[in-house]
Scaffold this active site. Structure first.
Site, PDB file in Angstrom:
ATOM      1  CG  ASP A 211      11.172  93.427  15.499  1.00 19.27           C
ATOM      2  OD1 ASP A 211      11.278  92.887  14.366  1.00 19.27           O
ATOM      3  OD2 ASP A 211      11.461  92.897  16.501  1.00 19.27           O
ATOM      4  CE  LYS A 256      11.833  87.942  21.754  1.00 21.91           C
ATOM      5  NZ  LYS A 256      10.752  87.090  21.520  1.00 21.91           N
TER       6      LYS A 256
HETATM    7  P1  ADP Z   1       8.203  89.926  21.681  1.00 22.23           P
HETATM    8  O1  ADP Z   1       8.587  91.272  21.294  1.00 22.23           O
HETATM    9  O2  ADP Z   1       8.670  88.634  20.635  1.00 22.23           O
HETATM   10  O3  ADP Z   1       6.859  90.093  22.006  1.00 22.23           O
HETATM   11  P2  ADP Z   1      10.161  90.557  23.682  1.00 22.23           P
HETATM   12  O4  ADP Z   1      10.605  89.938  24.830  1.00 22.23           O
HETATM   13  O5  ADP Z   1      10.793  91.572  22.815  1.00 22.23           O
HETATM   14  O6  ADP Z   1       8.946  89.747  23.000  1.00 22.23           O
HETATM   15  O7  ADP Z   1       9.233  91.578  24.560  1.00 22.23           O
HETATM   16  C1  ADP Z   1       7.978  91.333  25.311  1.00 22.23           C
HETATM   17  C2  ADP Z   1       7.721  92.269  26.328  1.00 22.23           C
HETATM   18  O8  ADP Z   1       7.232  93.329  26.006  1.00 22.23           O
HETATM   19  C3  ADP Z   1       7.046  91.650  27.591  1.00 22.23           C
HETATM   20  O9  ADP Z   1       7.518  90.932  28.458  1.00 22.23           O
HETATM   21  C4  ADP Z   1       6.341  93.009  28.358  1.00 22.23           C
HETATM   22  O10 ADP Z   1       7.338  93.568  29.160  1.00 22.23           O
HETATM   23  C5  ADP Z   1       6.361  94.020  26.955  1.00 22.23           C
HETATM   24  N1  ADP Z   1       4.992  93.860  26.299  1.00 22.23           N
HETATM   25  C6  ADP Z   1       4.425  93.306  25.219  1.00 22.23           C
HETATM   26  N2  ADP Z   1       3.190  93.715  25.048  1.00 22.23           N
HETATM   27  C7  ADP Z   1       2.740  94.333  26.293  1.00 22.23           C
HETATM   28  C8  ADP Z   1       1.316  94.729  26.715  1.00 22.23           C
HETATM   29  N3  ADP Z   1       0.224  94.374  25.966  1.00 22.23           N
HETATM   30  N4  ADP Z   1       1.441  95.461  27.907  1.00 22.23           N
HETATM   31  C9  ADP Z   1       2.463  95.751  28.583  1.00 22.23           C
HETATM   32  N5  ADP Z   1       3.756  95.209  28.176  1.00 22.23           N
HETATM   33  C10 ADP Z   1       3.814  94.592  27.168  1.00 22.23           C
HETATM   34  P1  NG1 Z   2      11.855  89.899  18.218  1.00 26.00           P
HETATM   35  O1  NG1 Z   2      11.081  88.370  17.880  1.00 26.00           O
HETATM   36  O2  NG1 Z   2      10.749  90.753  18.478  1.00 26.00           O
HETATM   37  O3  NG1 Z   2      12.262  89.749  19.567  1.00 26.00           O
HETATM   38  C1  NG1 Z   2      14.366  90.171  17.321  1.00 26.00           C
HETATM   39  C2  NG1 Z   2      14.713  91.715  16.803  1.00 26.00           C
HETATM   40  C3  NG1 Z   2      14.723  91.696  15.200  1.00 26.00           C
HETATM   41  C4  NG1 Z   2      15.448  90.768  14.373  1.00 26.00           C
HETATM   42  C5  NG1 Z   2      14.618  89.359  14.981  1.00 26.00           C
HETATM   43  C6  NG1 Z   2      15.252  88.298  14.413  1.00 26.00           C
HETATM   44  C7  NG1 Z   2      14.590  93.767  18.343  1.00 26.00           C
HETATM   45  C8  NG1 Z   2      13.500  94.579  18.963  1.00 26.00           C
HETATM   46  N1  NG1 Z   2      13.932  92.749  17.525  1.00 26.00           N
HETATM   47  O4  NG1 Z   2      12.779  90.425  17.137  1.00 26.00           O
HETATM   48  O5  NG1 Z   2      15.461  93.045  15.096  1.00 26.00           O
HETATM   49  O6  NG1 Z   2      16.721  90.690  14.856  1.00 26.00           O
HETATM   50  O7  NG1 Z   2      14.827  89.282  16.469  1.00 26.00           O
HETATM   51  O8  NG1 Z   2      15.088  88.280  13.093  1.00 26.00           O
HETATM   52  O9  NG1 Z   2      15.433  93.358  18.786  1.00 26.00           O
HETATM   53 MG    MG Z   3      10.706  91.982  20.779  1.00 25.99          MG
END
Ligand code: ADP
Ligand code: NG1
Ligand code: MG
Length: 480
Positions: A211, A256
């Site tokens: 990412d 996550k």
């Molecule tokens: P993904 O990377 O798939 O979106 P994650 O669980 O890895 O999901 O991360 C999501 C978290 O990142 C949110 O719960 C929040 O804490 C933070 N986040 C994402 N977007 C924002 C935003 N616009 N403002 C503040 N925090 C954010």
């Molecule tokens: P997202 O979907 O952003 O939580 C995660 C991992 C990647 C990769 C994918 C699955 C982080 C920050 N990101 O992505 O490295 O393993 O899952 O392919 O841990």
């Molecule tokens: Mg993430």
């Protein structure tokens, strides 16, 4: 790591773009006004980092294998300002968000550090901890603690959160970049990607770096084939001109870092690697990832799948079986797992299924890339790519068990009305990505609306949740 001026002039630096060309004036004014009213002065710099959609290569970056994502148009915008810290005082950190559901934080650098280290596991982290990941990465790794400047940051993130589009890494990379800007440190894009990948692990998930790599290294107009070993490298991949990629959010949210599902998979891949290494008479020292084993054995992916078939059984492995086969004790397994907190004597591990996914998915990435390189103008190219995406989803759902019932419904509907579709990102909820040709688009959107969003979620305006995306530019610094 060198700072600018110390040698390597060929390093690829974060591009500078005109703020007015990249961000709407309405959005800039919103961030500027919020900044001004919270801190009493104007920001000194702006920067932006995009989210991403992974086209293929899921849950294999932390296994050492290459992946194939592209950046999307949605991004995290940061306005920032730094000032020298008061004499004999600690640097201060103030973080705000244009979205009022995300609370403000104000504290010293040691409070920031403590908040990260003492984070409560098993619950969703506060949003600003992702900002602290970027901040602490720079401070700790570049040994800036004593002389860091105070920092004010206002965040405006538009990447759908908890949806597998990597809003977390866009935020972490943006915070890394803001801290570097604030302290006048210049690193290359690759260095920032590597640093941010290590930094995001402070949040708890032991990600592989996809990412942060695509967030920093993406180029407009092409997807990227991203390799991690021996070192981070991104190579552009042209996609068929007739291809349209649509992202659809299932709206089943997956945070996550709130549980150990992700880290459990990382550990299962490690234990599977060890068992296979042992079966082939190899030492397990230094054998952390499935790719390590492949390099040691000099085997093809098909040969490795044969080895898995022969040597690993269907039933989940117990801790006592692992101890016996590997000739190690329970504390060795716990200490070398990424699930220390939840590891117990009764934990079980689906080693055969997980590593079958990994080796087969690594093969699908290679095939996807070679179809894009060699067959772009030929008929049937979308069908071939779509089939690989369908196979990827099936493997993620059945072998890796990281889908979600709602997401499966959406993916299967998408598959029936496109050339192929799969979950994207870590899974357990989040988005589907589908490959279509333009002529299919109208019907595709209508079907998703009438068969998923309306009946399952009661939503009739789907614009916010389904979008066509083209490969976007990676991170940039924005000049007024
Ligand atoms: P993904 O990377 O798939 O979106 P994650 O669980 O890895 O999901 O991360 C999501 C978290 O990142 C949110 O719960 C929040 O804490 C933070 N986040 C994402 N977007 C924002 C935003 N616009 N403002 C503040 N925090 C954010
Ligand atoms: P997202 O979907 O952003 O939580 C995660 C991992 C990647 C990769 C994918 C699955 C982080 C920050 N990101 O992505 O490295 O393993 O899952 O392919 O841990
Ligand atoms: Mg993430």
């Amino acid at each position: 790591m060198a700072s600018q001026g110390q040698g390597d002039v060929k390093r690829d630096l974060v591009p500078v773009q005109a703020l007015s060309k990249v961000v709407s004036s309405e959005r800039v004014e919103g961030v500027r006004n919020r900044f001004q009213s919270a801190f009493g002065h104007s920001p000194q710099f702006f920067l932006r980092v995009p989210g991403r959609v992974n086209l293929i290569g899921e849950h294999i970056d932390y296994c050492g294998y290459a992946v194939l994502p592209m950046a999307i148009g949605y991004d995290v915008l940061i306005a920032g300002r730094s000032d020298p810290k008061e004499e004999d005082a600690e640097p201060t950190v103030r973080v705000i968000n244009v979205n009022s559901t995300y609370p403000d934080f104000s504290g010293t650098l040691s409070q920031v550090k403590r908040a990260l280290v003492e984070r409560e596991e098993g619950k969703a982290p506060e949003w600003y901890l992702y900002v602290f990941c970027g901040l602490m990465g720079v401070v700790e790794e570049l040994k800036r603690e004593g002389n860091s400047r105070s920092l004010e940051i206002c965040v405006d993130g538009r990447v759908p959160a908890r949806a597998g589009l990597s809003s977390s890494s866009a935020l972490v990379c943006a915070a890394t970049l803001a801290t570097l800007q604030a302290n006048n440190i210049t690193l290359s894009k690759n260095e920032i990607a590597d640093l941010s990948a290590r930094s995001e692990r402070y949040i708890g998930t032991q990600g592989g770096g996809m990412d942060q790599a695509i967030a920093m290294l993406a180029t407009a107009g092409s997807a990227q084939f991203i390799e991690f070993i021996p070192k981070l490298k991104a190579s552009s991949v042209s996609l068929p001109k007739s291809a349209v990629f649509v992202v659809a959010n299932s709206l089943a949210e997956a945070n996550k870092a709130a549980n150990d599902s992700y880290n459990y998979r990382v550990t299962e891949c490690r234990f599977a690697t060890w068992i296979l290494a042992k079966k082939r008479g190899l030492k397990i020292d230094g054998m952390w990832k499935p790719l390590d084993l492949q390099l040691e054995l000099k085997a093809t992916l098909d040969e490795l799948l044969g080895l898995v078939d022969k040597e690993l059984h269907e039933e989940p492995y117990t801790v006592s079986e692992l101890m016996k086969v590997l000739n190690v004790d329970e504390s060795f397994l716990r200490e070398n797992s990424t699930i220390k907190a939840t590891f117990s004597s009764s934990s079980t591990f689906k080693l055969r299924q997980r590593i079958q996914h990994v080796y087969s998915e690594a093969g699908r990435v290679e095939l996807f890339r070679s179809v894009c390189q060699e067959e772009l103008g030929y008929p049937g190219v979308l069908r071939k790519l779509g089939k690989l995406m369908n196979m990827s989803h099936q493997s993620l759902r059945e072998l890796y068990q990281c889908s979600h019932p709602q997401l499966d419904t959406l993916v299967h509907l998408a598959q029936d009305n496109s050339h192929g579709a799969r979950l994207t990102g870590a899974g357990w909820g989040g988005c589907a990505v589908a490959l279509l040709e333009r002529a299919q688009l109208e019907n595709f959107l209508a079907v998703l609306k009438s068969k998923y969003y309306e009946p399952v979620l009661g939503i009739s305006d789907i614009q916010e949740h389904v979008f066509v995306t083209t490969p976007s530019q990676g991170a940039s610094i924005l000049e007024e």
